[in-house]
Design a protein around this motif. Structure first.
Motif, short mmCIF file in Angstrom:
data_model
loop_
_atom_site.label_atom_id
_atom_site.label_comp_id
_atom_site.label_asym_id
_atom_site.label_seq_id
_atom_site.Cartn_x
_atom_site.Cartn_y
_atom_site.Cartn_z
N GLN A 3 1.78 8.20 8.17
CA GLN A 3 2.66 7.75 7.10
C GLN A 3 1.90 7.25 5.87
O GLN A 3 2.52 6.82 4.89
N TYR A 4 0.56 7.30 5.89
CA TYR A 4 -0.21 6.92 4.71
C TYR A 4 -0.36 8.12 3.79
O TYR A 4 -0.30 9.27 4.22
N PHE A 5 -0.62 7.86 2.52
CA PHE A 5 -0.57 8.91 1.51
C PHE A 5 -1.91 9.67 1.45
O PHE A 5 -2.71 9.47 0.53
N TRP A 6 -2.12 10.57 2.38
CA TRP A 6 -3.39 11.28 2.49
C TRP A 6 -3.59 12.37 1.45
O TRP A 6 -4.73 12.85 1.26
N THR A 7 -2.57 12.82 0.77
CA THR A 7 -2.73 13.93 -0.18
C THR A 7 -3.23 13.46 -1.55
O THR A 7 -3.39 14.28 -2.46
N PRO A 21 0.82 -1.22 0.00
CA PRO A 21 0.00 0.00 0.00
C PRO A 21 0.86 1.27 0.00
O PRO A 21 2.06 1.23 0.28
N HIS A 22 0.20 2.39 -0.27
CA HIS A 22 0.91 3.65 -0.44
C HIS A 22 1.24 4.32 0.89
O HIS A 22 0.64 5.33 1.28
N PHE A 23 2.23 3.77 1.57
CA PHE A 23 2.86 4.46 2.68
C PHE A 23 4.06 5.23 2.13
O PHE A 23 4.61 4.88 1.08
N VAL A 24 4.48 6.27 2.83
CA VAL A 24 5.49 7.17 2.27
C VAL A 24 6.83 6.47 2.04
O VAL A 24 7.62 6.91 1.21
N CYS A 25 7.12 5.39 2.76
CA CYS A 25 8.40 4.69 2.63
C CYS A 25 8.32 3.50 1.67
O CYS A 25 9.15 2.58 1.77
N LEU A 26 7.36 3.49 0.77
CA LEU A 26 7.13 2.30 -0.05
C LEU A 26 8.36 1.91 -0.87
O LEU A 26 8.55 0.72 -1.18
N ASP A 27 9.21 2.87 -1.25
CA ASP A 27 10.42 2.52 -2.00
C ASP A 27 11.33 1.62 -1.18
O ASP A 27 12.03 0.76 -1.73
N VAL A 28 11.33 1.82 0.13
CA VAL A 28 12.15 0.98 1.00
C VAL A 28 11.61 -0.44 1.03
O VAL A 28 12.37 -1.41 1.08
#
Length: 287
Positions: free
Chosen positions: A267-271, A111-118
């Motif tokens: 940390q979830y992608f609220w924008t 899911p689209h959490f801000v650290c998804l690249d990690v």
């Protein structure tokens, strides 16, 4: 753009606590000046967390901007720091499910959490397949591809290519790194609840799993406390998924994501306008 990328390159030399605090300071500024995005985040939080008062939701929104900006600047470490340094900052819990990933088709649900690249780096112990959105700026596009490809072989698929390359990758034994929790419109989607609000949600996870027999293993990356790095958590493969009902399978996915969001809501992608597409006859929620 080249000046900006040069600045980002310099940042990777900084210790993570300094870089993280710098990113958070920029995020606080972004919260103040990006009124449109701030409004979207607050609208999403009112819809999803109505049990909180406005002050609490505003606090989460500000924390989100700080976390998101931090993740942008910390990408300098992911893109340019020695791989040994990067992996030393990642804590895997409980462990990478390598045997499961090698034992038949696997979808890694991220899911689209801000650290998804990690999370993507944590999973890169074998070649994988991932969706890729080409960038208009050639320099930035090359950088993003470099960031995706530097940790080992990866098969990048654009959305325009459709589902066939994904099915082919799964047949070839490549786990598919999937991020299906955004509003892409009504096509191939169903309106299922997300925090109790009908949300246009792609049914692709259930359909691909059903077609290929792939197991679904969720993986989520979040920040470790005190700027120590990142935690990548792999969850057990889902039992009896997707079943015969694709709507229910999609509902199950959203329910799982809700649980994880409540654990680290900032940390979830609220924008992102998660509820932009509305059922017929319903007004926009973002006006």
């Amino acid at each position: 753009m080249k000046i900006l990328l040069g600045f980002m390159w310099l940042l990777h030399f900084l210790p993570l606590p300094i870089l993280g605090r710098f990113g958070e300071a920029v995020g606080s500024l972004m919260f103040m000046i990006l009124g449109k995005r701030r409004k979207i985040a607050l609208t999403n939080l009112r819809l999803c967390l109505p049990e909180l008062d406005e002050r609490a939701r505003r606090t989460i929104a500000k924390q989100h901007f700080r976390a998101y900006a931090r993740s942008i600047f910390e990408r300098s470490i992911l893109w340019w720091a020695p791989e040994e340094r990067v992996r030393s900052l990642i804590q895997i819990e409980p462990s990478v499910p390598l045997a499961a990933m090698q034992d038949g088709p696997t979808i890694l649900l991220c899911p689209h959490f801000v650290c998804l690249d990690v999370a993507g780096i944590g999973a890169r112990v074998i070649p994988v397949c991932s969706m890729y959105v080409p960038q208009k700026n050639a320099d930035f596009d090359r950088l993003l591809r470099h960031g995706r490809e530097r940790y080992g072989p990866v098969r990048l698929v654009t959305r325009k290519e459709g589902i066939k390359p994904i099915l082919r990758a799964l047949r070839d034994g490549l786990p598919y790194f999937m991020l299906p929790d955004m509003d892409f419109g009504e096509k191939d989607a169903e309106f299922v609840p997300f925090f109790g609000v009908p949300a246009a949600t792609l049914t692709a996870l259930g359909r691909i799993a059903g077609t290929t027999g792939a197991k679904v293993i969720p993986v989520i990356a979040t920040y470790l406390p005190n700027y120590q790095g990142w935690r990548v958590r792999f969850y057990p493969a889902w039992d009896n998924y997707p079943g015969d009902d694709m709507v229910e399978a999609t509902r199950r996915m959203n329910a799982f994501i809700e649980e994880r969001v409540r654990e680290a809501p900032e940390q979830y992608f609220w924008t992102h306008k998660r509820f932009k597409t509305r059922p017929p006859g319903e007004p926009s929620l973002y006006d």
